[in-house]
Design an enzyme around this catalytic site. Structure first.
Site, mmCIF file in Angstrom:
data_model
loop_
_atom_site.group_PDB
_atom_site.id
_atom_site.type_symbol
_atom_site.label_atom_id
_atom_site.label_comp_id
_atom_site.label_asym_id
_atom_site.label_seq_id
_atom_site.Cartn_x
_atom_site.Cartn_y
_atom_site.Cartn_z
ATOM 1 N N ASP A 334 32.288 37.685 46.071
ATOM 2 C CA ASP A 334 32.551 38.320 44.794
ATOM 3 C C ASP A 334 31.838 37.421 43.773
ATOM 4 O OD1 ASP A 334 34.161 39.685 42.711
ATOM 5 O OD2 ASP A 334 35.134 37.726 42.586
ATOM 6 N N ASP A 528 38.410 36.249 44.562
ATOM 7 C CA ASP A 528 39.468 35.604 43.791
ATOM 8 C C ASP A 528 40.479 36.568 43.180
ATOM 9 O OD1 ASP A 528 37.534 36.631 41.970
ATOM 10 O OD2 ASP A 528 38.512 35.468 40.397
ATOM 11 N N ASP A 532 40.314 42.068 44.877
ATOM 12 C CA ASP A 532 39.580 41.624 46.069
ATOM 13 C C ASP A 532 40.458 41.650 47.322
ATOM 14 O OD1 ASP A 532 37.216 41.093 44.707
ATOM 15 O OD2 ASP A 532 37.925 39.113 44.104
HETATM 16 P P1 ADP Z 1 33.628 41.050 39.770
HETATM 17 O O1 ADP Z 1 33.339 41.964 40.915
HETATM 18 O O2 ADP Z 1 32.356 40.466 39.209
HETATM 19 O O3 ADP Z 1 34.644 40.006 40.063
HETATM 20 P P2 ADP Z 1 35.461 42.988 38.565
HETATM 21 O O4 ADP Z 1 35.409 43.973 39.683
HETATM 22 O O5 ADP Z 1 36.734 42.270 38.347
HETATM 23 O O6 ADP Z 1 34.230 41.973 38.587
HETATM 24 O O7 ADP Z 1 35.101 43.772 37.217
HETATM 25 C C1 ADP Z 1 33.919 44.542 37.140
HETATM 26 C C2 ADP Z 1 33.561 44.910 35.732
HETATM 27 O O8 ADP Z 1 34.597 45.698 35.137
HETATM 28 C C3 ADP Z 1 33.379 43.742 34.809
HETATM 29 O O9 ADP Z 1 32.093 43.207 34.882
HETATM 30 C C4 ADP Z 1 33.685 44.356 33.449
HETATM 31 O O10 ADP Z 1 32.531 45.004 32.961
HETATM 32 C C5 ADP Z 1 34.739 45.378 33.760
HETATM 33 N N1 ADP Z 1 36.092 44.849 33.541
HETATM 34 C C6 ADP Z 1 37.011 44.540 34.465
HETATM 35 N N2 ADP Z 1 38.142 44.099 33.920
HETATM 36 C C7 ADP Z 1 37.941 44.092 32.581
HETATM 37 C C8 ADP Z 1 38.730 43.715 31.453
HETATM 38 N N3 ADP Z 1 39.978 43.227 31.574
HETATM 39 N N4 ADP Z 1 38.186 43.853 30.234
HETATM 40 C C9 ADP Z 1 36.946 44.322 30.092
HETATM 41 N N5 ADP Z 1 36.145 44.678 31.103
HETATM 42 C C10 ADP Z 1 36.626 44.575 32.336
HETATM 43 MG MG MG Z 2 36.296 38.489 40.702
#
Ligand code: ADP
Ligand code: MG
Length: 636
Positions: A334, A528, A532
């Site tokens: 991730d 994390d 996930d």
């Molecule tokens: P990653 O796979 O990089 O860990 P996530 O799956 O948690 O990221 O989130 C993917 C995308 O969704 C982020 O890059 C963001 O654009 C959006 N996102 C997720 N949670 C939030 C939040 N709390 N506030 C704003 N945008 C969010």
């Molecule tokens: Mg993450």
């Protein structure tokens, strides 16, 4: 040495003393000076003394096994072999074997003692590393500092940690400055400087100053408790090899006893060997066939390997995962919080026509107030005003997209362009590299905040080391924008990346990768966040971040990195491979030596005697144990 071990040692020493004395008597011809039939019986009775002193417990255990219908263990093998040696006295034409009978028992007990000592030592060095449980917490009561059970401290209480004390609960420093020794948790030897506002995790030792900490979790949810839980449950998840060995021992012993019987009966009939000679061969066969070397050294190796890993901050939840991680050839990551710190800084704010910048930031921070996502925490952190929580309701996390919330009875959306699209709001593209947070108010577009994350210090090293360790493919899976993903992947040297994935897309992608896996190779996923967890479960080996990671991820994972350092994955793979190598060495060595001696013991060959058999059992066990203990050492 424990009291019990000392008692056993003394018993062995006494028996050994008597045994040596008797051997001298025999050599000096004392027993021959008795009139003819008596000399033999005096000798018989004399050697019975050290035999019983050293081995009465073995006989008892063997008897206990028989009466409890579980006779087939090494105690039975030893009992039959040694009693058999004494009983050869009834065959006047053969040499008597009382001395050998006593010696086998003596050396067997020496081996047992050594084994319990080695196991105890390994366990102790692991518990010493794991000796992180705090006894008390200091809290202020009526202006006085009192020591209370950490279990009784409520979340949000203030506790005082003096120099030299262990931090009992997770929390944030509210005053004071100090250095923390985190080595018991993370294997990191450089002390961590903490001051006001910095998070501290329980289990670390406060080295220099006094700090006051506001607790952020109960004791049962604190890092220490979570680690101790993991250690306690680790031995339940047995590796394939381990299960194989214990199943092997169950079938093996009856087979060996049967074979020994066969040798004793068949060889006089078919090969014309004398009866006592055949019995002797059968007894040698029994002694050498004892499977202790494997039964003891294999679990000990896994236990030591898990211990070695925990020393460098890698918690492996069971030996089956150690075995699995040794076969990993693909690692999927991730991005946010795993390869990057997850602490975003605001790069810029682009507002739509006529929108006030502070207004946009205020709505953004309010909407994010209840989210635990690293993005949310960073937005709140960068907002200078105060957040009025009474004005917020209807908060909804849209996993992989963003957040929707009512602020002051206005519907606020904050998230990526996927979110804007599903809500039918027009959002412009942004040319800046970074994560874009679009904000809308009641369906009106307000503008976007560009935030950027920092790579973890060791992220690049993590990927390089994995490739060095022979991992064939590294893949980054992220919900972030294509541009950001491409930039990160390029900088780190990740082989492949996929951007703009929703959490369920990550599962699909991991399933695709699993389908491409070869028979032998395993896939690890490192993550994390709460979202996930399904992926961590789906992968062959799930690895979670322990310090910043969500509870759901830690719960779902097979392996937890206590200090969130992705470079530890390669270390874990190396430790696991070394452990498996040592396990295999022991299996080949023990079985090899035993098979050779067994063949030599066959009446037709007739080259092995009791003494060689004792080496084949006790000697091999001791060597295998020493080899297994090498798993404890970590060379990073
Ligand atoms: P990653 O796979 O990089 O860990 P996530 O799956 O948690 O990221 O989130 C993917 C995308 O969704 C982020 O890059 C963001 O654009 C959006 N996102 C997720 N949670 C939030 C939040 N709390 N506030 C704003 N945008 C969010
Ligand atoms: Mg993450």
């Amino acid at each position: 040495m424990t009291k019990k071990q000392k008692k056993k040692r003394n018993r062995i020493l006494v028996a050994l003393g008597i045994f040596i004395l008797l051997e001298i008597f025999e050599f000096a011809g004392v027993f021959d000076s008795f009139p003819e039939p008596f000399g033999l019986w005096v000798e018989f009775g004399a050697f019975l003394i050290p035999y019983l002193i050293a081995g009465h417990d073995v006989l008892q255990k063997a008897w206990h096994g028989i009466t409890h219908k579980q006779p087939f263990d090494e105690n039975l093998l030893m009992a039959i072999a040694t009693i058999g040696a004494f009983l050869l006295v009834f065959f006047p034409e053969s040499e008597p074997h009382m001395a050998e009978g006593a010696a086998v028992m003596l050396f067997y007990q020496v081996g047992e003692l050594f084994e319990s000592y080695a196991v105890g030592k390994t366990r102790k060095s692991i518990t010493a590393m794991m000796d992180i449980a705090p006894d008390y917490a200091n809290v202020m009561r009526d202006g006085e500092l009192v020591q209370v059970d950490p279990n009784e401290v409520a979340v949000g209480s203030q506790i005082v940690c003096k120099a030299g004390e262990r931090v009992p609960l997770d929390g944030v420093v509210v005053s004071g400055k100090s250095q923390l020794d985190t080595s018991a948790l993370t294997g990191e030897s450089v002390p961590r400087v903490v001051e006001e506002g910095v998070q501290v995790i329980s289990g670390c030792v406060n080295m220099t100053g006094m700090i006051t900490v506001e607790t952020t979790s109960e004791f049962s949810q604190s890092t220490v408790s979570r680690i101790l839980d993991l250690v306690e449950n680790a031995s339940e998840k047995k590796a394939r090899t381990e299960n194989f060995i214990s199943r092997f021992a169950r079938y093996y012993t009856p087979i060996v006893v049967g074979l020994a019987l066969l040798i004793a009966i068949v060889s006089p009939l078919l090969f014309g060997q004398s009866v006592p000679k055949s019995i002797e061969s059968a007894l040698v066969f029994l002694v050498v066939s004892c499977p202790c070397a494997l039964v003891i050294s294999v679990p000990l190796s896994f236990f030591s390997g898990i211990g070695a890993a925990s020393r460098v901050g890698v918690m492996v939840k069971g030996s089956s995962y150690l075995e699995a991680v040794s076969e990993v050839d693909t690692v999927a990551f991730d991005k946010t919080g795993t390869l990057t710190n997850g602490t975003f800084g605001v790069v810029d704010v682009h507002t739509a026509e006529g929108v006030d910048r502070d207004l946009l930031l205020s709505y953004a921070a309010h909407a994010e107030a209840y989210s635990d996502h690293p993005i949310a925490l960073s937005v709140i952190e960068s907002y200078s005003g105060t957040i009025n929580r009474d004005q917020i309701d209807n908060v909804e996390e849209l996993s992989g997209k963003g957040v929707s919330a009512n602020v002051n009875s206005h519907k606020v959306l904050i998230g990526n362009d996927k979110l804007m699209k599903t809500e039918g709001i027009d959002a412009p593209d942004c040319e800046l590299v970074g994560t874009i947070l679009h904000v809308s108010l009641d369906g009106e577009y307000l503008g976007h905040i560009i935030i950027a994350d920092m790579m973890k210090d060791d992220a690049k090293e993590a990927i390089t080391n994995l490739h060095k360790a022979g991992v064939k493919k590294t893949v980054m899976l992220t919900g972030d924008r294509e541009e950001v993903a491409a930039a990160v992947a390029k900088e780190l040297g990740v082989d492949e990346y996929r951007a703009q994935l929703l959490p369920q897309d990550k599962v699909t992608k991991v399933e695709e990768l699993l389908a491409q896996q070869s028979e032998k190779g395993k896939l690890a996923f490192v993550g994390d966040g709460i979202n996930d967890a399904p992926v961590l479960v789906r992968a062959d080996v799930g690895i979670a971040m322990g310090a910043m990671g969500s509870d759901a991820a830690i719960e779902a994972a097979d392996i937890v990195l206590m200090d969130d350092k992705p470079s530890r994955i390669a270390t874990a793979i190396n430790i696991a491979r070394k452990t498996m190598r040592i396990v295999r060495q022991n299996i080949v060595f023990a079985i090899g030596v035993k098979v050779v001696i067994m063949i030599l013991a066959l009446p037709v060959v007739g080259l092995a005697n009791m003494w060689l058999a004792v080496f084949g059992d006790v000697g091999v066990t001791v060597i295998a144990i020493l080899n297994a203990m090498r798993c404890l050492r970590v060379n990073e």
